[in-house]
Design an enzyme around this catalytic site. Structure first.
Site, PDB file in Angstrom:
ATOM      1  N   HIS A   1      44.385  38.696  77.299  1.00 21.92           N
ATOM      2  CA  HIS A   1      44.528  37.595  76.344  1.00 21.92           C
ATOM      3  C   HIS A   1      45.825  36.826  76.521  1.00 21.92           C
ATOM      4  O   HIS A   1      45.911  35.667  76.116  1.00 21.92           O
ATOM      5  CB  HIS A   1      44.429  38.121  74.906  1.00 21.92           C
ATOM      6  N   GLY A   2      46.821  37.424  77.069  1.00 18.60           N
ATOM      7  CA  GLY A   2      48.047  36.666  77.261  1.00 18.60           C
ATOM      8  C   GLY A   2      49.196  37.548  77.672  1.00 18.60           C
ATOM      9  O   GLY A   2      49.169  38.765  77.505  1.00 18.60           O
TER      10      GLY A   2
END
Lengths: 479, 308
Positions: A326-327
């Site tokens: 996700h990041g």
């Protein structure tokens, strides 16, 4: 060009009309149109990154062919790893380089050194995590002899770049999407109407629910130090609906748009907030990513076939990688670890597949036990979302710490009257439809009379126009 | 496919009919006799004044920031203050006075800075303009051009729906007791100045703290330049002055850029923006609305320019 913009509506209308009326319904011409439209759609974000997208597509297309035509296993393995390394290399540079560099620098500072490390000023190409995973699944499937390579470059490019799923998924599989791209598509009235309905429901979730939640959630998370605890609770709860409305709304619009073009995409959400435990939640949230990790990471690692320890280890890895996908931030890693920790007891006691059916199947209401299970699971998920939303781990813990104060027993200063009503409508509709694929599917079964159905559509459209919050970009575009 | 297209068209037609019906036939009680209706009185005065006259054009910065009587007494020209709401946009604000500009007139334009910023819609107007055009003064529809019409389409739909599914129309915000008295048609004097608020004390004003470094809308600048040429062609005098400012530091980068570009386009401000920076004690309830003392000071600046 956001899905919830007039520009996209006009763009899609134009593509739709040309696709069905000006191509002679020849799938090869339709594919050329889809590819041009997809490149235009992507170029509207940042045309420079089109080159990266085309290179990535070309790489996987080429290595797919080379693997199949390789004279021996050694060459086959070489092309496979070349593709994997370059794909992950791009992802690493664009998405994770600065994170690793900064984390390394922080580590050096902790041990008393003064690092002189410079970061790169890189812009994250929108959708890189999604189209890289498309390409990876294709290459892995060829390597494992699950599919034959696609020899037509246009067809393959459409599989990777098909605009409804290009920037935020669902993450498709070659086994599912490629066969649809390489055959004639016929217009089906029922499916087209269904597609429009799914787009409408997606827009409702995005514009009415998510964007309005964002206008309350953002100031609360940005200034959590100064907020009363009741506001913090409200902020966390509303973020749960914001991210659900945002991402599942996007997925609905993507699926509906594709269906209008005669293409079925993978389902991405299955009413996750009606889950009775965390394992069920993960079978219902971002399904295309969860199953991707299951098939291409968990099972190759041994899955649950070995000892309990191996199974636990693999599950933990999956959750951490999923968080990290996700990041590039410790918050996402922590979020993954948090969910892994919630999942572990279920796995250890063999209860992770206890709820594979739909809650209260065939009934109007859940049992009291099921109700409390859903509420409890939802609250656990909400705690996880605090880590997901907060800019840093420190802020996330600061947020949770601030909840424990006397101001918890005050009324929130933010009014959520109308928004609360719409969230209630969302929950009611989705509860009634929980055995279907999305909120308005087969609405004709209980609204048999067409004017009633159309009235519902018109009310939804007017709600979208009237209560649309400040237009926010989709959260998952950043991934 | 035919069934799909036909049903889609019927559905779109039904929605269009509902929206048009709402737009033209459902009254908006929310705006009944509020300050938007002052537009009618301003137009009546504009039509009735003989030339030479002074026409003041702006947004609410002029409606809530000018004493026209003072100007009239000092210049001996009859004055009409057409300023009302920045949400009407630059195009409409200019177009609604064009037909009344005659030889010998003095036209004073004070554009609010939002009109001149790139990337926002203030050149064309906002939803409040639709409220004005459909529920206050429908004859003003003639001042819209096709480009504006297209641009305002989403606002038009949104406004029409707002009459069916009630919600507050954000015409002027809402507030305390004084608020109900100043945002009314009757709060405006015969010149078009809102003068009721002069008797109320200063209210709290939220002021931005971050620097505004927006780009200039070259289209807006060009619109202003063309308007100057039009005014001069009519044999009238054109004066452009910056709006009063409460906190110059935040707007300085933008105002400086704007001033330079306007000069390049031979349509400069008559005075530099920093000359219109006033003490915060001189403002009323927003960073554009002045209290009585502020109105006097800002009007004096304008009178000096007119008399030059």
């Amino acid at each position: 060009m956001l899905f919830n913009s007039i520009q996209f509506a006009l763009f899609f209308l134009l593509v739709f009309l040309i696709y069905w009326f000006a191509t002679g319904r020849k799938y090869k011409i339709q594919n050329i149109l889809l590819l041009i439209s997809s490149y235009y759609f992507y170029g509207c974000w940042n045309w420079h990154f089109l080159f990266l997208l085309i290179f990535s597509t070309g790489l996987d297309y080429f290595t797919g062919l080379m693997m199949t035509d390789a004279p021996d296993k050694k060459h086959r393995r070489f092309w496979f790893w070349l593709s994997i390394c370059i794909n992950l290399g791009f992802l690493g540079i664009f998405k994770y380089y600065n994170f690793f560099i900064n984390s390394f620098a922080d580590l050096l500072i902790v041990v008393g050194l003064t690092p002189h490390i410079s970061t790169l000023s890189v812009i994250l190409p929108v959708g890189i995590s999604f189209y890289t995973f498309h390409g990876l699944s294709y290459v892995i499937d060829i390597y494992n002899d699950r599919i034959k390579p696609e020899r037509d470059f246009i067809n393959y490019s459409v599989f990777v770049c098909f605009f409804p799923l290009l920037v935020a998924g669902p993450i498709e599989r070659a086994t599912h999407l490629l066969p649809q791209i390489t055959r004639e598509r016929n217009f089906d009235y029922t499916k087209a109407v269904d597609g429009l309905r799914q787009i409408l429901w997606g827009l409702f979730k995005k514009i009415v629910i998510a964007d309005n939640c964002a206008s309350i959630v953002n100031p609360i998370f940005d200034n959590y130090h100064t907020q009363p605890a009741s506001n913090l609770i409200l902020g966390a709860l509303l973020f749960a609906f914001q991210i659900y409305g945002d991402f599942s709304g996007y997925s609905d619009i993507a699926l509906g748009s594709a269906r209008l073009l005669g293409i079925e995409l993978l389902r991405n959400f299955g009413f996750p907030y009606f889950s009775r435990d965390i394992a069920e939640f993960w079978r219902r949230w971002h399904i295309s990513l969860t199953t991707w990790f299951r098939d291409y990471l968990y099972i190759p690692l041994g899955g649950s076939r070995g000892s309990k320890w191996v199974s636990i280890r693999n599950t933990f890895i999956i959750f951490l990688v999923s968080g990290f996908w996700h990041g590039a931030n410790w918050t996402f890693l922590f979020w993954g670890a948090f969910h892994a920790a919630l999942f572990m007891p279920l796995l250890v006691f063999g209860r992770n597949r206890l709820h594979t059916n739909t809650v209260a199947e065939g009934k109007y209401l859940p049992s009291l036990k099921e109700f409390f299970q859903m509420v409890f699971t939802f609250l656990l998920v909400v705690i996880g979302w605090i880590f997901f939303r907060a800019p840093s781990i420190t802020d996330a813990f600061g947020y949770i710490h601030s909840v424990f104060s006397l101001s918890l027993f005050t009324f929130p200063t933010h009014k959520v009257g109308t928004l609360g009503l719409y969230i209630l409508i969302l929950l009611l509709v989705e509860w009634m439809q929980r055995e279907r694929k999305y909120g308005l599917e087969k609405i004709e079964n209980f609204l048999v009379f067409k004017p009633f159905r159309w009235t519902v559509y018109i009310l939804l459209i007017f709600s979208i126009i009237q209560f649309g919050g400040k237009s926010e970009t989709f959260i998952y575009f950043q991934f | 496919m035919n069934k799909f297209i036909n049903n889609s068209l019927i559905f779109i037609c039904i929605i269009a009919i509902i929206i048009l019906f709402s737009l033209f036939f459902i009254p908006n009680k929310k705006i009944n006799e509020n300050s938007l209706f002052a537009n009618i009185d301003k137009h009546k005065r504009l039509d009735s004044l003989p030339s030479p006259k002074i026409i003041l054009i702006g947004g609410s910065n002029f409606a809530y920031g000018i004493n026209s009587k003072m100007i009239e007494e000092n210049t001996h020209y009859p004055v009409v203050n057409m300023g009302l709401h920045a949400g009407f946009g630059l195009m409409y604000t200019i177009n609604e006075v064009k037909d009344n500009i005659r030889k010998g007139d003095i036209v004073v334009l004070s554009p609010v800075y939002q009109w001149l910023k790139s990337g926002n819609e203030m050149l064309y107007g906002e939803e409040v303009l639709i409220a004005l055009l459909f529920d206050v003064n429908r004859s003003d529809l003639r001042y819209l051009n096709v480009e504006q019409g297209i641009y305002l389409l989403p606002n038009t739909v949104s406004y029409a729906v707002s009459k069916l599914v009630p919600r507050k129309l954000d015409v002027m915000g809402e507030g305390a007791d004084w608020y109900e008295k100043i945002y009314l048609r009757t709060a405006f004097n015969k010149y078009g100045d809102e003068s009721q608020h002069w008797k109320y004390p200063k209210q709290s004003i939220s002021i931005g703290i971050s620097e505004d470094n927006s780009d200039i809308s070259l289209k807006s600048v060009e619109t202003v330049r063309k308007f100057r040429l039009y005014v001069e062609k009519q044999g009238a005098r054109f004066i452009m002055i910056p709006p009063s400012l409460i906190n110059y530091n935040t707007i300085r980068p933008f105002a400086n850029k704007l001033s330079a570009i306007l000069k390049q386009n031979k349509t400069p401000f008559a005075i530099e923006p920093d000359s219109c920076v006033l003490d915060s004690s001189l403002f009323f309830n927003t960073a554009y609305h002045l209290n009585k003392r502020g109105v006097e000071i800002y009007t004096r600046i304008l009178i000096d320019k007119i008399l030059e």
